[in-house]
Design a protein around this motif. Sequence first.
Motif, PDB file in Angstrom:
ATOM      1  N   VAL A 165      56.424  17.740  26.842  1.00 16.43           N
ATOM      2  CA  VAL A 165      57.629  17.169  27.898  1.00 16.43           C
ATOM      3  C   VAL A 165      56.591  15.812  28.166  1.00 16.43           C
ATOM      4  N   ILE A 166      57.366  14.720  27.870  1.00 18.52           N
ATOM      5  CA  ILE A 166      56.712  13.547  28.304  1.00 18.52           C
ATOM      6  C   ILE A 166      57.645  13.075  29.707  1.00 18.52           C
ATOM      7  N   GLY A 167      56.725  13.026  30.662  1.00 20.11           N
ATOM      8  CA  GLY A 167      57.305  12.732  31.898  1.00 20.11           C
ATOM      9  C   GLY A 167      57.167  13.802  32.955  1.00 20.11           C
ATOM     10  N   ARG A 168      56.478  13.725  34.365  1.00 18.14           N
ATOM     11  CA  ARG A 168      56.532  14.844  35.304  1.00 18.14           C
ATOM     12  C   ARG A 168      57.235  14.689  36.551  1.00 18.14           C
ATOM     13  N   ALA A 209      61.559  13.929  25.883  1.00 18.62           N
ATOM     14  CA  ALA A 209      61.054  12.397  26.286  1.00 18.62           C
ATOM     15  C   ALA A 209      62.028  12.374  27.424  1.00 18.62           C
ATOM     16  N   ALA A 210      61.291  12.224  28.749  1.00 19.36           N
ATOM     17  CA  ALA A 210      61.910  11.908  29.884  1.00 19.36           C
ATOM     18  C   ALA A 210      61.128  10.904  30.589  1.00 19.36           C
ATOM     19  N   VAL A 211      61.320   9.556  30.217  1.00 24.14           N
ATOM     20  CA  VAL A 211      60.088   8.514  30.679  1.00 24.14           C
ATOM     21  C   VAL A 211      60.681   7.354  31.124  1.00 24.14           C
ATOM     22  N   GLY A 212      61.667   6.948  30.602  1.00 24.49           N
ATOM     23  CA  GLY A 212      62.411   5.854  31.094  1.00 24.49           C
ATOM     24  C   GLY A 212      61.734   4.474  30.441  1.00 24.49           C
ATOM     25  N   GLY A 232      65.956  10.138  28.048  1.00 21.71           N
ATOM     26  CA  GLY A 232      65.928   8.647  28.352  1.00 21.71           C
ATOM     27  C   GLY A 232      67.374   8.150  28.446  1.00 21.71           C
ATOM     28  N   ILE A 233      67.821   7.284  29.194  1.00 20.19           N
ATOM     29  CA  ILE A 233      68.697   6.371  29.244  1.00 20.19           C
ATOM     30  C   ILE A 233      68.411   4.906  29.654  1.00 20.19           C
ATOM     31  N   ASN A 234      68.403   4.003  28.782  1.00 16.76           N
ATOM     32  CA  ASN A 234      67.750   2.907  28.968  1.00 16.76           C
ATOM     33  C   ASN A 234      68.749   1.688  28.442  1.00 16.76           C
ATOM     34  N   ARG A 235      69.209   0.662  29.325  1.00 19.39           N
ATOM     35  CA  ARG A 235      69.874  -0.311  28.722  1.00 19.39           C
ATOM     36  C   ARG A 235      69.109  -1.695  28.459  1.00 19.39           C
TER      37      ARG A 235
HETATM   38  P1  NDP Z   1      61.006   8.979  36.656  1.00 19.86           P
HETATM   39  O1  NDP Z   1      60.759   7.506  36.524  1.00 19.86           O
HETATM   40  O2  NDP Z   1      61.072   9.539  37.991  1.00 19.86           O
HETATM   41  O3  NDP Z   1      59.738   9.574  35.776  1.00 19.86           O
HETATM   42  C1  NDP Z   1      59.224   8.848  34.562  1.00 19.86           C
HETATM   43  C2  NDP Z   1      58.120   9.923  34.369  1.00 19.86           C
HETATM   44  O4  NDP Z   1      57.602   9.464  32.928  1.00 19.86           O
HETATM   45  C3  NDP Z   1      56.819   9.905  35.179  1.00 19.86           C
HETATM   46  O5  NDP Z   1      56.430  10.936  35.160  1.00 19.86           O
HETATM   47  C4  NDP Z   1      55.916   8.685  34.526  1.00 19.86           C
HETATM   48  O6  NDP Z   1      54.515   9.076  34.786  1.00 19.86           O
HETATM   49  C5  NDP Z   1      56.018   9.050  33.129  1.00 19.86           C
HETATM   50  N1  NDP Z   1      55.952   7.777  32.255  1.00 19.86           N
HETATM   51  C6  NDP Z   1      56.208   6.441  32.743  1.00 19.86           C
HETATM   52  N2  NDP Z   1      55.792   5.504  31.696  1.00 19.86           N
HETATM   53  C7  NDP Z   1      54.871   6.249  30.896  1.00 19.86           C
HETATM   54  C8  NDP Z   1      54.182   6.021  29.825  1.00 19.86           C
HETATM   55  N3  NDP Z   1      54.197   4.711  29.426  1.00 19.86           N
HETATM   56  N4  NDP Z   1      53.753   6.864  28.965  1.00 19.86           N
HETATM   57  C9  NDP Z   1      53.667   8.107  29.619  1.00 19.86           C
HETATM   58  N5  NDP Z   1      54.395   8.451  30.581  1.00 19.86           N
HETATM   59  C10 NDP Z   1      55.173   7.488  31.119  1.00 19.86           C
HETATM   60  O7  NDP Z   1      62.107   9.133  35.720  1.00 19.86           O
HETATM   61  P2  NDP Z   1      62.971  10.487  35.442  1.00 19.86           P
HETATM   62  O8  NDP Z   1      62.306  11.636  35.032  1.00 19.86           O
HETATM   63  O9  NDP Z   1      63.991  10.437  36.642  1.00 19.86           O
HETATM   64  O10 NDP Z   1      63.954   9.843  34.372  1.00 19.86           O
HETATM   65  C11 NDP Z   1      63.567   9.941  32.991  1.00 19.86           C
HETATM   66  C12 NDP Z   1      64.397   8.937  32.075  1.00 19.86           C
HETATM   67  O11 NDP Z   1      65.440   9.966  31.880  1.00 19.86           O
HETATM   68  C13 NDP Z   1      65.044   7.846  32.373  1.00 19.86           C
HETATM   69  O12 NDP Z   1      65.328   6.996  31.341  1.00 19.86           O
HETATM   70  C14 NDP Z   1      66.410   8.286  33.252  1.00 19.86           C
HETATM   71  O13 NDP Z   1      67.466   7.282  33.087  1.00 19.86           O
HETATM   72  C15 NDP Z   1      66.905   9.417  32.248  1.00 19.86           C
HETATM   73  N6  NDP Z   1      67.415  10.364  32.894  1.00 19.86           N
HETATM   74  C16 NDP Z   1      68.658  10.711  32.332  1.00 19.86           C
HETATM   75  C17 NDP Z   1      69.546  11.728  32.832  1.00 19.86           C
HETATM   76  C18 NDP Z   1      70.464  12.216  31.869  1.00 19.86           C
HETATM   77  O14 NDP Z   1      71.362  12.785  32.465  1.00 19.86           O
HETATM   78  N7  NDP Z   1      70.476  11.913  30.603  1.00 19.86           N
HETATM   79  C19 NDP Z   1      69.174  12.367  34.140  1.00 19.86           C
HETATM   80  C20 NDP Z   1      68.058  11.716  34.663  1.00 19.86           C
HETATM   81  C21 NDP Z   1      67.298  10.576  34.072  1.00 19.86           C
HETATM   82  P3  NDP Z   1      53.834   9.011  36.060  1.00 19.86           P
HETATM   83  O15 NDP Z   1      54.327  10.366  36.818  1.00 19.86           O
HETATM   84  O16 NDP Z   1      52.340   9.302  36.024  1.00 19.86           O
HETATM   85  O17 NDP Z   1      54.264   7.926  36.851  1.00 19.86           O
END
Ligand code: NDP
Length: 298
Positions: A165-168, A209-212, A232-235
């Motif tokens: 899982v990418i993202g915490r 992947a849940a990074v942004g 991820g959902i990015n514009r």
């Molecule tokens: P957060 O910003 O809360 O968390 C992002 C995570 O990604 C963090 O743990 C961060 O690490 C990690 N991260 C950021 N940059 C990097 C990198 N370069 N390399 C590795 N890890 C990285 O985001 P969310 O979890 O809320 O959302 C993630 C994505 O999912 C977004 O694009 C959001 O729009 C989308 N989303 C989509 C939903 C849907 O319904 N499809 C619902 C919710 C979210 P660290 O903790 O160290 O900062």
Amino acid sequence: MVENKIIDGKEIASKLRERIRDLGKEFKDQTSITPGLAVVLVGENPASKVYVKNKIKQTEEVGFNSYEYKLDESVKETDLLNLISELNLSSKVNGILVQLPLPKHINSEKILDSILPEKDVDGFHATNVGKLWGGRDTLVPCTPLGCSIMLNKLFDDLSGKNAVVIGRSDIVGKPMASLLLQKNATVTIVHSRTKDIEKICKAADILIAAVGVPEMVKKSWVKKDAIVIDVGINRIEKDGKNKLVGDVDYVDVFDVVSKITPVPGGVGPMTIACLLLNTLNASLSQKSLPGIKLSSLF
Ligand code: NDP
């Protein structure tokens, strides 16, 4: 076959909503209760307004009641807490959702923990977070629940599979990891402080992947025949157009994967469908009836 590679979240979500409509009707026939969802929106965040509108529309489409509360950006924390107390007590309201993000002067944790755990359809209350990690039945955050339902359609069990899982985040990454662990996967969480992310991802049979970060995951990160779920959902501006893209470079990885969720049309539609599932499950549990087993959904 190209189509066989694509996990069609839109189609799965549509079937899920049909099931929820039928199960909601059964519940209504049995108890004379129509499940009710209260949605609280604070301020004018344009993305939040769109999400809330869609949540309410889909709630009503499955035959549930929705109650919308729009509060001014400057609302006092105590006033928001008072509203939640009223909703906690209301017999018409089975689920409560406070749309995030909240304005800076409001303590989000305090607000989320003021919702009764049995009405916490977002699964963010500390009690529900603890129950999830303890492997107990509880209300699970909607986005990871949606990913789990999509994976359930492919595998009953993930024994012997490596999941990365990418993202915490508390909303996606952590609960997703917990759900994968419950399905017996060997789970690794990577984040912004992780070294050699590419190498770790390359060992994943299931990569979430849940990074942004738009299109961060490239072909070289993905094991052959891996299953890739892109939250991820990015514009972004691409080829002179405003486009919605995921955290995975879909075109680049497509040849390598065995299955992949597109953006849009993958995880996104599942999230709201799972909110409705949680509202139904909250209603069932408040009447001491058993919740819906994911394995019985399709
Ligand atoms: P957060 O910003 O809360 O968390 C992002 C995570 O990604 C963090 O743990 C961060 O690490 C990690 N991260 C950021 N940059 C990097 C990198 N370069 N390399 C590795 N890890 C990285 O985001 P969310 O979890 O809320 O959302 C993630 C994505 O999912 C977004 O694009 C959001 O729009 C989308 N989303 C989509 C939903 C849907 O319904 N499809 C619902 C919710 C979210 P660290 O903790 O160290 O900062």
